[in-house]
Design a protein around this motif. Sequence first.
Motif, mmCIF file in Angstrom:
data_model
loop_
_atom_site.group_PDB
_atom_site.id
_atom_site.type_symbol
_atom_site.label_atom_id
_atom_site.label_comp_id
_atom_site.label_asym_id
_atom_site.label_seq_id
_atom_site.Cartn_x
_atom_site.Cartn_y
_atom_site.Cartn_z
ATOM 1 N N PRO A 74 0.823 -1.226 0.000
ATOM 2 C CA PRO A 74 0.000 0.000 0.000
ATOM 3 C C PRO A 74 0.854 1.272 0.000
ATOM 4 C CG PRO A 74 -0.870 -1.579 1.589
ATOM 5 C CD PRO A 74 0.432 -2.138 1.091
ATOM 6 N N GLN A 75 1.950 1.269 0.763
ATOM 7 C CA GLN A 75 2.823 2.446 0.793
ATOM 8 C C GLN A 75 3.471 2.674 -0.572
ATOM 9 O OE1 GLN A 75 2.903 -0.069 2.985
ATOM 10 N NE2 GLN A 75 3.074 0.723 5.077
ATOM 11 N N ARG A 76 3.951 1.617 -1.175
ATOM 12 C CA ARG A 76 4.595 1.716 -2.490
ATOM 13 C C ARG A 76 3.608 2.265 -3.518
ATOM 14 N NH1 ARG A 76 7.839 -3.268 -3.244
ATOM 15 N NH2 ARG A 76 9.385 -2.030 -2.174
ATOM 16 N N HIS A 77 2.373 1.758 -3.475
ATOM 17 C CA HIS A 77 1.368 2.233 -4.413
ATOM 18 C C HIS A 77 1.045 3.708 -4.173
ATOM 19 C CE1 HIS A 77 -2.444 2.617 -6.599
ATOM 20 N NE2 HIS A 77 -1.947 1.658 -7.364
ATOM 21 N N ALA A 78 0.964 4.121 -2.913
ATOM 22 C CA ALA A 78 0.657 5.518 -2.587
ATOM 23 C C ALA A 78 1.770 6.454 -3.064
ATOM 24 C CB ALA A 78 0.443 5.672 -1.088
ATOM 25 N N ILE A 79 3.018 6.048 -2.889
ATOM 26 C CA ILE A 79 4.146 6.859 -3.348
ATOM 27 C C ILE A 79 4.104 6.990 -4.869
ATOM 28 C CG2 ILE A 79 6.672 6.963 -3.559
ATOM 29 C CD1 ILE A 79 6.733 5.457 -0.792
ATOM 30 N N LEU A 80 3.884 5.881 -5.533
ATOM 31 C CA LEU A 80 3.802 5.864 -6.986
ATOM 32 C C LEU A 80 2.657 6.746 -7.476
ATOM 33 C CD1 LEU A 80 5.318 4.482 -9.285
ATOM 34 C CD2 LEU A 80 3.661 2.633 -9.164
ATOM 35 N N TYR A 127 12.571 6.851 0.472
ATOM 36 C CA TYR A 127 13.832 6.797 -0.281
ATOM 37 C C TYR A 127 14.057 5.421 -0.897
ATOM 38 C CZ TYR A 127 15.755 11.353 0.986
ATOM 39 O OH TYR A 127 15.986 12.698 1.097
ATOM 40 N N ASN A 128 13.807 4.370 -0.141
ATOM 41 C CA ASN A 128 14.007 3.010 -0.657
ATOM 42 C C ASN A 128 13.098 2.731 -1.845
ATOM 43 O OD1 ASN A 128 16.000 2.416 1.210
ATOM 44 N ND2 ASN A 128 14.561 1.539 2.684
ATOM 45 N N ASN A 129 11.844 3.164 -1.756
ATOM 46 C CA ASN A 129 10.923 2.953 -2.868
ATOM 47 C C ASN A 129 11.315 3.769 -4.088
ATOM 48 O OD1 ASN A 129 8.602 1.063 -2.280
ATOM 49 N ND2 ASN A 129 8.721 2.238 -0.391
ATOM 50 N N LEU A 130 11.760 4.997 -3.882
ATOM 51 C CA LEU A 130 12.207 5.813 -5.010
ATOM 52 C C LEU A 130 13.402 5.168 -5.700
ATOM 53 C CD1 LEU A 130 11.806 9.345 -3.423
ATOM 54 C CD2 LEU A 130 10.452 8.397 -5.301
ATOM 55 N N ARG A 131 14.290 4.577 -4.913
ATOM 56 C CA ARG A 131 15.445 3.869 -5.492
ATOM 57 C C ARG A 131 14.975 2.705 -6.361
ATOM 58 N NH1 ARG A 131 17.398 -0.515 -3.943
ATOM 59 N NH2 ARG A 131 16.570 -0.400 -1.829
ATOM 60 N N VAL A 132 13.996 1.940 -5.864
ATOM 61 C CA VAL A 132 13.439 0.819 -6.633
ATOM 62 C C VAL A 132 12.794 1.335 -7.916
ATOM 63 C CG1 VAL A 132 11.646 -0.967 -6.643
ATOM 64 C CG2 VAL A 132 13.122 -0.689 -4.641
ATOM 65 N N PHE A 133 12.006 2.397 -7.813
ATOM 66 C CA PHE A 133 11.335 2.957 -8.996
ATOM 67 C C PHE A 133 12.358 3.420 -10.026
ATOM 68 C CE2 PHE A 133 7.596 4.537 -6.124
ATOM 69 C CZ PHE A 133 7.175 3.237 -5.955
ATOM 70 N N SER A 185 20.705 20.294 -1.986
ATOM 71 C CA SER A 185 21.107 18.968 -1.518
ATOM 72 C C SER A 185 20.063 17.886 -1.774
ATOM 73 C CB SER A 185 21.432 19.023 -0.026
ATOM 74 O OG SER A 185 20.291 19.469 0.690
ATOM 75 N N SER A 186 18.820 18.260 -2.058
ATOM 76 C CA SER A 186 17.749 17.278 -2.216
ATOM 77 C C SER A 186 17.442 17.024 -3.683
ATOM 78 C CB SER A 186 16.473 17.766 -1.524
ATOM 79 O OG SER A 186 16.685 17.923 -0.156
ATOM 80 N N SER A 187 17.511 15.770 -4.074
ATOM 81 C CA SER A 187 17.098 15.409 -5.423
ATOM 82 C C SER A 187 15.588 15.514 -5.516
ATOM 83 C CB SER A 187 17.508 13.975 -5.744
ATOM 84 O OG SER A 187 18.884 13.868 -5.883
ATOM 85 N N ARG A 188 15.133 15.775 -6.715
ATOM 86 C CA ARG A 188 13.697 15.762 -6.989
ATOM 87 C C ARG A 188 13.427 14.572 -7.894
ATOM 88 N NH1 ARG A 188 10.729 20.496 -6.110
ATOM 89 N NH2 ARG A 188 11.908 22.047 -4.978
ATOM 90 N N PHE A 189 12.177 14.125 -7.912
ATOM 91 C CA PHE A 189 11.837 12.925 -8.669
ATOM 92 C C PHE A 189 10.737 13.239 -9.667
ATOM 93 C CE2 PHE A 189 14.016 11.656 -4.914
ATOM 94 C CZ PHE A 189 14.849 10.655 -5.364
ATOM 95 N N ASP A 190 10.850 12.647 -10.846
ATOM 96 C CA ASP A 190 9.978 12.944 -11.975
ATOM 97 C C ASP A 190 9.474 11.634 -12.568
ATOM 98 O OD1 ASP A 190 8.745 14.057 -14.182
ATOM 99 O OD2 ASP A 190 10.544 15.026 -14.977
ATOM 100 N N ALA A 191 8.152 11.503 -12.633
ATOM 101 C CA ALA A 191 7.562 10.291 -13.202
ATOM 102 C C ALA A 191 7.442 10.378 -14.723
ATOM 103 C CB ALA A 191 6.188 10.020 -12.575
#
Length: 147
Positions: free
Chosen positions: A22-28, A60-66, A80-86
């Motif tokens: 559920p957490q992974r799906h919510a992050i995605l 962070y762990n889920n973003l690494r997997v994605f 210092s903070s990376s941003r993430f783009d789908a």
Amino acid sequence: MGNEDLQKAVESLKTAKVRMTPQRHAILEFLFETMTHPTADDIYKALEEKFPNMSVATVYNNLRVFKEVGIVNELPYGDSSSRFDAVTDNHYHIICKECGTIVDFHYPVLDEVETLAEHVTNFQVDSHRMEIYGKCPACVSKEPVGT
């Protein structure tokens, strides 16, 4: 981005044998709904009420997997903070120097720069990145008149 893109990402994870929690799906889902290019902390703060036991490390762990599966890109910028783009297709970013807002734009003609660079340098090019900096409309409208 649409629900179809989210479903493709979920299928990519299944193909890579990544279990859907559920957490992974919510992050995605958050990544595919927002166009703000969030940091891991932004994602954590947005989801902490729904998942009070989820840690920043989980995000962070889920973003690494994605990232490993190829469904998000990490955008390391000056802070210092990376941003993430789908959005993982070729596109460029314009970044507000005042507030940090990042907006996507597409300009397919620039894709030819890789071919030209290979031809001129004999390098084997695998990617390129371009950023444009300025002030977003919201920050410009906050400026005092006459500046």
